[in-house]
Structure formats: C-alpha cells, structure tokens
Design an enzyme around this catalytic site. Structure first.
Site, PDB file in Angstrom:
ATOM      1  N   GLY A 103       0.809  -1.208   0.000  1.00 45.99           N
ATOM      2  CA  GLY A 103       0.000   0.000   0.000  1.00 45.99           C
ATOM      3  C   GLY A 103       0.845   1.261   0.000  1.00 45.99           C
ATOM      4  O   GLY A 103       1.918   1.331  -0.609  1.00 45.99           O
TER       5      GLY A 103
ATOM      6  N   GLY B   9      -7.254   0.717   3.653  1.00 42.85           N
ATOM      7  CA  GLY B   9      -6.819  -0.258   2.657  1.00 42.85           C
ATOM      8  C   GLY B   9      -6.718  -1.641   3.286  1.00 42.85           C
ATOM      9  O   GLY B   9      -7.718  -2.236   3.675  1.00 42.85           O
ATOM     10  N   ALA B  10      -5.486  -2.121   3.439  1.00 42.65           N
ATOM     11  CA  ALA B  10      -5.246  -3.466   3.977  1.00 42.65           C
ATOM     12  C   ALA B  10      -5.889  -3.660   5.348  1.00 42.65           C
ATOM     13  O   ALA B  10      -6.287  -4.781   5.686  1.00 42.65           O
ATOM     14  CB  ALA B  10      -3.739  -3.716   4.077  1.00 42.65           C
ATOM     15  N   TYR B  11      -6.020  -2.613   6.120  1.00 43.95           N
ATOM     16  CA  TYR B  11      -6.556  -2.741   7.474  1.00 43.95           C
ATOM     17  C   TYR B  11      -8.081  -2.779   7.528  1.00 43.95           C
ATOM     18  O   TYR B  11      -8.662  -2.973   8.585  1.00 43.95           O
ATOM     19  CB  TYR B  11      -5.993  -1.648   8.398  1.00 43.95           C
ATOM     20  CG  TYR B  11      -4.603  -1.971   8.915  1.00 43.95           C
ATOM     21  CD1 TYR B  11      -3.939  -3.142   8.555  1.00 43.95           C
ATOM     22  CD2 TYR B  11      -3.947  -1.105   9.790  1.00 43.95           C
ATOM     23  CE1 TYR B  11      -2.666  -3.443   9.035  1.00 43.95           C
ATOM     24  CE2 TYR B  11      -2.677  -1.400  10.288  1.00 43.95           C
ATOM     25  CZ  TYR B  11      -2.037  -2.569   9.900  1.00 43.95           C
ATOM     26  OH  TYR B  11      -0.789  -2.860  10.397  1.00 43.95           O
TER      27      TYR B  11
ATOM     28  N   ASP C  56       2.465   2.593   2.434  1.00 43.58           N
ATOM     29  CA  ASP C  56       3.726   2.381   3.162  1.00 43.58           C
ATOM     30  C   ASP C  56       4.810   1.866   2.206  1.00 43.58           C
ATOM     31  O   ASP C  56       5.950   2.370   2.184  1.00 43.58           O
ATOM     32  CB  ASP C  56       3.447   1.364   4.281  1.00 43.58           C
ATOM     33  CG  ASP C  56       4.517   1.286   5.348  1.00 43.58           C
ATOM     34  OD1 ASP C  56       5.364   2.197   5.419  1.00 43.58           O
ATOM     35  OD2 ASP C  56       4.484   0.311   6.127  1.00 43.58           O
TER      36      ASP C  56
ATOM     37  N   SER D  17      -5.791   3.276   7.434  1.00 44.35           N
ATOM     38  CA  SER D  17      -6.594   2.076   7.779  1.00 44.35           C
ATOM     39  C   SER D  17      -7.637   1.703   6.721  1.00 44.35           C
ATOM     40  O   SER D  17      -8.319   0.688   6.883  1.00 44.35           O
ATOM     41  CB  SER D  17      -7.299   2.209   9.137  1.00 44.35           C
ATOM     42  OG  SER D  17      -6.386   2.041  10.201  1.00 44.35           O
TER      43      SER D  17
END
Ligand code: AR6
Length: 175
Positions: free
Chosen positions: A38, A127-129, A40, A125
């Site tokens: 993402g 996206g992947a979270y 990061d 938060s």
C-alpha cells in the site's frame, strides 16, 4: 474540494502521495514499523532505504496503533515522513474509532512540533486494514477539521486519495 477551518485549509485531491510536495508526509504504517504494501510500500520505495534505517535505529520495537513517529523523508519531496499506525478493523467494538482519530491527532501534533506548515495524509486504515471507508473518511476529515479549527498551526492539510471512489467518499464527508 477544499474548506478553510480556522487558519488552515483542508484539501482533498486524488493522486499518489509520493508525488506531491509537502513539508511532512503522513504514512499508514504497521505497529512494527516494518514496511509493507500500500502507501507504506510506496513511501519506502520512493523515499529509499534511509527511512527504514532510521526507523530501525530509533524505534526498534515499533509504535502502537493510534500513535505516530517521524523520520526524515529520504528522496521524497518533503522534509519529514510521519509514520502513523491505524487500527486493524475488527468489527468496530475494539476501540478502532478512537485509535484511528488518535493516529491522525498524533500526526498533526508531531507536524506542529516539527514546524511543518503543509502536510499530506493518506486514508489511514482504509486499505489493507479494512476500515469501512465511509467511517474512515468521516473520522479522518472530522479529526483534521476540528484540529485546524482549534488552532493547529498548519497552513494546509491535504488528503491525497488513491482512487476516484475514495476521493468521492471523502468529499461527501467534508461536505
Ligand atoms: N498514495 C496515496 N494513497 C495510497 C497510495 C499512494 N501511493 N497507495 C495506496 N494508497 P493501505 P492501511 C491508499 O493498505 O489500510 C501496509 O502493508 C489505499 O488505496 O496502504 O492503513 C502497511 O505496512 C488506501 O486508500 O494502509 C500496514 O501493514 C489507503 O492508502 C498496512 O498496509 C490506505 O491503505 C496498513 O494498512
């Protein structure tokens, strides 16, 4: 879309956060500060290895959800990256909203301490979270708007949203 709150402008744009110049760039990291995918992944890829080296040296145990830490920005068009850790969505009964607001508040407070005047932020938060986008947008926009209204010393805070849908949901939250 943009709106003035107190002395600060809150701006919403679609784009890639690694391409937009700002004093400080917010990142959506994990609690280990270990890098990942993402936004990061993009920030570390474009910023280069100095950012991870600084994280490992200064924060070897990471930082918990709801908090943030800063590093230099390597090759990114910024002076600092502020690595925020949002919550993993677990259904909403595990303090997620407080942690998500806390992640943004930590970024804003570190940006102010550093003397940043302009800040870019991703949708932490969302996206992947797995944080539901409507709620994530409402908390993101609401937390930043309230902080600016309360006198946070930033001229401009820009949410850089990665898709037309994310931008549209943030625009709804702002309006
Ligand atoms: N610029 C702006 N936004 C982006 C970019 C970009 N270059 N790339 C993705 N997004 P995510 P999280 C959007 O998954 O949910 C990582 O592995 C994306 O579309 O990046 O907080 C970390 O290491 C979404 O709207 O962050 C953690 O382990 C938003 O950024 C974990 O994912 C956030 O999605 C954090 O998950």
């Amino acid at each position: 879309m943009e709106h003035q709150f107190g002395g600060g402008l809150l701006v919403l744009v679609e784009g890639d956060i690694t391409l937009i110049a700002a004093d400080a760039i917010g990142n959506a990291a994990n609690a280990a500060l270990a890098g990942g995918g993402g936004v990061d992944g993009a920030i570390h890829r474009v910023g280069g290895p100095a950012i991870m080296a600084e994280l490992r040296a200064r924060h070897p145990y990471g930082t918990p959800a709801g908090t943030a830490v800063e590093t230099g920005a390597g090759q990114l068009p910024a002076r600092w990256v502020i690595h925020a850790v949002g919550p993993v969505w677990q259904g909403g009964d595990h303090g997620e909203s407080v942690q998500l607001a806390g992640a943004y508040l930590s970024v804003l407070s570190i940006a102010a301490e550093l003397g940043a005047r302009t800040l870019t932020l991703p949708a932490i938060s969302a996206g992947a979270y797995g944080y539901p986008l409507d709620d994530a947008a409402r908390i993101a926009v609401g937390t930043v708007a309230e902080s600016l209204r309360a006198g946070a010393p930033l001229e401009r805070v820009t949410f850089v949203l990665y898709s037309p849908r994310t931008l549209a949901v943030f625009e709804r939250a702002l309006s």
